[in-house]
Design an enzyme around this catalytic site. Structure first.
Site, PDB file in Angstrom:
ATOM      1  N   GLU A 178       0.844  -1.191   0.000  1.00 41.85           N
ATOM      2  CA  GLU A 178       0.000   0.000   0.000  1.00 41.85           C
ATOM      3  C   GLU A 178       0.886   1.251   0.000  1.00 41.85           C
ATOM      4  OE1 GLU A 178      -3.667   1.836   2.696  1.00 41.85           O
ATOM      5  OE2 GLU A 178      -2.272   0.405   3.602  1.00 41.85           O
ATOM      6  N   LYS A 202      -9.114   3.401  -2.619  1.00 38.97           N
ATOM      7  CA  LYS A 202      -9.605   2.979  -1.307  1.00 38.97           C
ATOM      8  C   LYS A 202     -10.949   3.642  -1.032  1.00 38.97           C
ATOM      9  CE  LYS A 202      -7.885   2.130   3.361  1.00 38.97           C
ATOM     10  NZ  LYS A 202      -6.741   2.333   4.287  1.00 38.97           N
ATOM     11  N   CYS A 205      -5.692  -2.553   2.707  1.00 41.98           N
ATOM     12  CA  CYS A 205      -5.612  -2.506   4.155  1.00 41.98           C
ATOM     13  C   CYS A 205      -6.941  -2.861   4.811  1.00 41.98           C
ATOM     14  CB  CYS A 205      -5.092  -1.128   4.579  1.00 41.98           C
ATOM     15  SG  CYS A 205      -4.338  -1.085   6.227  1.00 41.98           S
TER      16      CYS A 205
END
Length: 283
Positions: free
Chosen positions: A48, A137, A171
């Site tokens: 990430e 995200k 994540c």
């Protein structure tokens, strides 16, 4: 099930990015792309926010210190990328030369509007150097909202490729059941999970997703210490220590469709994990 994909090797690159230095981080990524290709990997996955480092300071700087927050954010914007731009062209060239699929976490400038909004993004590049697409995200976690805007469902595809269906979440998005289901419903076979979470529980999360989705899971994290933060980064001395000040210890792994670990976890050191996968066994 993908009837065309024979067994092949995937690579998970656990590395420290060159913090807040886009050009050097891109150069490092290209070196790792070529290194994985020499080991006959068909896909390499990066952590990430690898370009150009996870903004760990959002958890460290007191909210009242707006001067330091502004200085760090300025550097953050200057070292982000647009899709496409010269940085993505360089990554695409490396992917094409190496003949390898690439998935890499980047800080993305929003060129669709003012260019001032940033997103936490996975960039997908095929083995011909063409950009397949991106995933932004959906909901940045806690302090990350000081930095990143929210993505939306338009960037949740699983890409149909000769090596299988690629898709992923970033994540703590992986704790969102409906986001996972969106990928499962598309038949994802190679589920990518670039992350910043290096807790012990993350390993079990990756194994659970592999078993739940009956897919291969490649969970990739950075491995970075305070000593890796350049001296010129604003607030470096007050925020970060030395060799024993871990920002992230890693925990990179590759899990099979039954939840078994095929490689890793790699903890406390940089390196590339490799594993043989067979997309015909997924789903």
């Amino acid at each position: 099930m993908n009837p065309h994909a024979a067994p092949f090797t995937v690579a998970a690159a656990q590395s420290a990015p060159i913090f807040l230095d886009r050009e050097k981080s891109i150069d490092l990524a290209c070196d790792l792309i070529h290194k994985a290709a020499k080991e006959n990997a068909r896909l390499i996955v990066f952590p990430e926010a690898f370009i150009s480092g996870y903004p760990d300071w959002v958890w460290l700087v007191p909210n009242g210190n707006t001067r330091l927050l502004d200085e760090l954010y300025k550097e953050f914007v200057l070292n982000s990328i647009a899709i496409p731009d010269e940085s993505t062209q360089q990554l695409s060239q490396a992917a094409r030369e190496a003949g390898i699929f690439v998935a890499i976490g980047v800080h993305e400038k929003n060129i669709e509007s003012s260019g001032s909004s940033l997103f936490n993004t996975i960039l997908y590049i095929d083995d011909q150097g063409e950009i397949l697409g991106k995933h932004r995200k959906l909901i940045p976690t806690g302090g990350e909202r000081l930095i990143w805007g929210q993505g939306d469902g338009s960037t949740l595809p699983a890409y149909d490729t000769p090596i299988g269906k690629l898709g992923g979440l970033l994540c703590w998005e992986n704790f969102m059941p409906l986001a996972r289901m969106a990928l499962y419903a598309q038949g994802v076979e190679l589920y990518l999970a670039p992350t910043w979470d290096s807790s012990d529980g993350w390993i079990g999360t990756m194994q659970h997703i592999a078993r739940e989705g009956r897919c291969y899971v490649i969970g990739v994290n950075s491995c970075i210490r305070g000593a890796d933060i350049p001296a010129e980064v604003p607030g470096r001395d007050e925020l970060y220590g030395g060799e024993e000040d871990w920002l992230s210890r890693g925990n990179t792994l590759i899990a099979g469709p039954s939840g078994d670990l095929l490689a890793g976890p790699l903890i406390g050191e940089t390196g590339i994990l490799y594993a043989e996968v067979d997309a015909r066994l997924a789903r």
